[in-house]
Design a protein around this motif. Structure first.
Motif, mmCIF file in Angstrom:
data_model
loop_
_atom_site.group_PDB
_atom_site.id
_atom_site.type_symbol
_atom_site.label_atom_id
_atom_site.label_comp_id
_atom_site.label_asym_id
_atom_site.label_seq_id
_atom_site.Cartn_x
_atom_site.Cartn_y
_atom_site.Cartn_z
ATOM 1 N N ASN A 31 3.198 7.820 -13.218
ATOM 2 C CA ASN A 31 3.894 8.197 -14.390
ATOM 3 C C ASN A 31 3.018 8.721 -15.820
ATOM 4 O OD1 ASN A 31 6.351 7.571 -13.303
ATOM 5 N ND2 ASN A 31 6.222 5.623 -13.876
ATOM 6 N N THR A 32 1.425 8.896 -15.337
ATOM 7 C CA THR A 32 0.946 8.918 -16.602
ATOM 8 C C THR A 32 0.810 10.716 -16.734
ATOM 9 O OG1 THR A 32 -1.146 9.342 -15.028
ATOM 10 C CG2 THR A 32 -0.667 7.219 -15.875
ATOM 11 N N ASN A 33 0.342 11.161 -17.455
ATOM 12 C CA ASN A 33 0.358 12.422 -17.965
ATOM 13 C C ASN A 33 -0.538 13.205 -17.093
ATOM 14 O OD1 ASN A 33 -2.024 11.755 -19.392
ATOM 15 N ND2 ASN A 33 -1.224 12.351 -21.260
ATOM 16 N N VAL A 34 -1.369 12.628 -16.395
ATOM 17 C CA VAL A 34 -2.154 13.350 -15.421
ATOM 18 C C VAL A 34 -1.816 12.879 -13.893
ATOM 19 C CG1 VAL A 34 -4.661 13.230 -14.361
ATOM 20 C CG2 VAL A 34 -4.249 12.868 -16.754
ATOM 21 N N LYS A 35 -1.464 13.978 -13.161
ATOM 22 C CA LYS A 35 -1.156 13.764 -11.803
ATOM 23 C C LYS A 35 -2.131 13.069 -10.755
ATOM 24 C CE LYS A 35 0.556 16.229 -7.541
ATOM 25 N NZ LYS A 35 0.817 17.529 -7.060
ATOM 26 N N ILE A 36 -1.611 11.817 -10.210
ATOM 27 C CA ILE A 36 -2.584 11.092 -9.373
ATOM 28 C C ILE A 36 -1.832 10.995 -7.999
ATOM 29 C CG2 ILE A 36 -3.540 8.817 -8.796
ATOM 30 C CD1 ILE A 36 -3.813 8.609 -11.953
ATOM 31 N N GLU A 37 -2.344 11.268 -7.080
ATOM 32 C CA GLU A 37 -1.885 11.321 -5.570
ATOM 33 C C GLU A 37 -2.636 10.056 -4.808
ATOM 34 O OE1 GLU A 37 -1.476 15.094 -3.403
ATOM 35 O OE2 GLU A 37 -2.901 15.777 -4.873
ATOM 36 N N VAL A 38 -1.993 9.412 -4.101
ATOM 37 C CA VAL A 38 -2.444 8.323 -3.340
ATOM 38 C C VAL A 38 -2.282 8.660 -2.199
ATOM 39 C CG1 VAL A 38 -1.822 5.666 -2.699
ATOM 40 C CG2 VAL A 38 -1.450 6.541 -5.078
ATOM 41 N N HIS A 39 -3.573 8.410 -1.151
ATOM 42 C CA HIS A 39 -3.534 8.849 0.116
ATOM 43 C C HIS A 39 -3.535 7.881 1.061
ATOM 44 C CE1 HIS A 39 -4.362 13.060 -1.339
ATOM 45 N NE2 HIS A 39 -5.425 12.357 -2.083
ATOM 46 N N ASN A 40 -3.291 6.581 0.843
ATOM 47 C CA ASN A 40 -3.221 5.582 1.936
ATOM 48 C C ASN A 40 -1.765 5.061 2.071
ATOM 49 O OD1 ASN A 40 -6.254 4.992 0.243
ATOM 50 N ND2 ASN A 40 -6.293 4.600 2.467
ATOM 51 N N SER A 41 -1.609 4.379 3.350
ATOM 52 C CA SER A 41 -0.354 4.210 3.519
ATOM 53 C C SER A 41 0.004 2.723 2.950
ATOM 54 C CB SER A 41 0.102 4.075 5.004
ATOM 55 O OG SER A 41 -0.885 2.845 5.551
ATOM 56 N N PRO A 42 1.464 2.403 2.877
ATOM 57 C CA PRO A 42 1.983 1.194 2.417
ATOM 58 C C PRO A 42 1.160 -0.213 3.196
ATOM 59 C CG PRO A 42 3.653 2.613 2.380
ATOM 60 C CD PRO A 42 2.533 3.158 3.020
ATOM 61 N N GLU A 43 0.914 0.339 4.518
ATOM 62 C CA GLU A 43 0.522 -0.615 5.533
ATOM 63 C C GLU A 43 -0.726 -1.007 5.123
ATOM 64 O OE1 GLU A 43 3.972 0.994 6.892
ATOM 65 O OE2 GLU A 43 2.255 1.839 6.556
ATOM 66 N N HIS A 44 -1.660 0.035 4.829
ATOM 67 C CA HIS A 44 -3.029 -0.252 4.544
ATOM 68 C C HIS A 44 -3.253 -1.018 3.306
ATOM 69 C CE1 HIS A 44 -7.290 0.722 3.612
ATOM 70 N NE2 HIS A 44 -7.074 1.125 2.170
ATOM 71 N N ILE A 45 -2.260 -0.877 2.190
ATOM 72 C CA ILE A 45 -2.395 -1.481 0.893
ATOM 73 C C ILE A 45 -1.997 -3.057 1.062
ATOM 74 C CG2 ILE A 45 -1.194 -1.831 -1.369
ATOM 75 C CD1 ILE A 45 -0.962 1.407 -1.277
ATOM 76 N N GLN A 46 -1.176 -3.127 2.165
ATOM 77 C CA GLN A 46 -0.752 -4.549 2.350
ATOM 78 C C GLN A 46 -1.661 -5.419 2.943
ATOM 79 O OE1 GLN A 46 2.586 -5.430 1.756
ATOM 80 N NE2 GLN A 46 2.250 -7.501 2.521
ATOM 81 N N GLN A 47 -3.006 -4.955 3.504
ATOM 82 C CA GLN A 47 -3.979 -5.629 4.126
ATOM 83 C C GLN A 47 -4.727 -6.618 2.672
ATOM 84 O OE1 GLN A 47 -6.943 -3.227 5.885
ATOM 85 N NE2 GLN A 47 -5.232 -2.101 7.091
ATOM 86 N N PHE A 48 -4.444 -6.058 1.406
ATOM 87 C CA PHE A 48 -4.929 -6.608 0.499
ATOM 88 C C PHE A 48 -4.357 -8.267 0.190
ATOM 89 C CE2 PHE A 48 -4.306 -8.188 -3.900
ATOM 90 C CZ PHE A 48 -5.603 -8.116 -4.413
ATOM 91 N N TYR A 49 -3.143 -8.263 0.593
ATOM 92 C CA TYR A 49 -2.621 -9.480 0.315
ATOM 93 C C TYR A 49 -2.913 -10.314 1.732
ATOM 94 C CZ TYR A 49 0.502 -6.619 -2.622
ATOM 95 O OH TYR A 49 0.805 -5.894 -3.882
ATOM 96 N N GLU A 50 -3.246 -9.803 2.694
ATOM 97 C CA GLU A 50 -3.510 -10.741 3.952
ATOM 98 C C GLU A 50 -4.900 -11.309 3.590
ATOM 99 O OE1 GLU A 50 -3.241 -7.915 7.078
ATOM 100 O OE2 GLU A 50 -1.203 -7.760 6.657
ATOM 101 N N GLY A 51 -5.721 -10.549 3.162
ATOM 102 C CA GLY A 51 -7.096 -11.179 2.810
ATOM 103 C C GLY A 51 -8.008 -11.274 4.087
#
Length: 208
Positions: A31-51
């Motif tokens: 939502n910032t005034n600079v376009k930011i693309e994320v290239h990782n899947s939700p499954e990849h990000i979920q690994q943060f919570y697993e630790g």
């Protein structure tokens, strides 16, 4: 090939004083005034919570919660970035967006450098991120992030990483810019600052 090559890296970092879902932060990034693309899947990000355990051989080892997320940031010159997310204590979550920070371009890696005249654009991105995320403290530095401002000689996560132990003494000169929420502005030494949106203070290093 790694998403970013070489170095040094310019780090745009910020810290929240309460746990925030990474997915919520990512949703606000776009939502910032600079376009930011994320290239990782939700499954990849979920690994943060697993630790994962700090010591795999110790059943009582502290758990590490950390993830790397590949980004493309569409500043005037499109840049790759890596977003490091780390839980540094029960209440504090650290984000660090790393860019190739040499002043010279690295065409062999398709990585533009960050010239002196492009630094303002990255500082504007820091301000834009604050407006969306309302983090407690954020900054911009070469090979330095907000975690280095804590007067704590411990490996994180550790409960000594709290804002009572945040100090700018002897560290302010390392940063091109720092944004501090007004709730923490009493920790800043005397100096020239700019009030942003009546809610935070911007410090700019005149030497950079």
């Amino acid at each position: 090939m790694r998403w970013l090559q070489g170095g040094p890296f310019l780090e745009l970092s910020f810290i929240f004083n309460e746990p925030m879902k990474i997915e919520k932060v990512i949703a606000k990034l776009i939502n910032t005034n600079v376009k930011i693309e994320v290239h990782n899947s939700p499954e990849h990000i979920q690994q943060f919570y697993e630790g994962y355990p700090y010591d795999e051989d110790d059943p009582h080892s502290v758990m590490i919660h950390r993830i790397e997320i590949n980004l493309t940031v569409h500043t005037t010159r499109q840049r790759r970035a890596i977003l490091f997310v780390e839980k540094i204590s029960l209440e504090l979550l650290s984000f660090s967006m790393c860019f190739f920070g040499d002043k010279d371009d690295a065409p062999e890696w398709n990585q533009p450098g960050i010239r002196d005249d492009e630094l303002d654009e990255i500082i504007c991105l820091l301000i834009s991120l604050y407006r969306e995320l309302k983090f407690s403290v954020g900054g911009l530095a070469i090979e330095e992030d907000m975690k280095g401002l804590f007067n704590v000689n411990k490996v994180w996560p550790n409960e000594k990483y709290n804002f009572a132990n945040l100090t700018f003494k002897d560290n302010l000169h390392k940063f091109q810019a720092i944004l501090v929420n007004q709730s923490l502005n009493e920790k800043l030494p005397e100096g020239q600052y700019t009030l942003i949106d009546n809610s935070c203070i911007l410090y700019r290093n005149a030497l950079n």
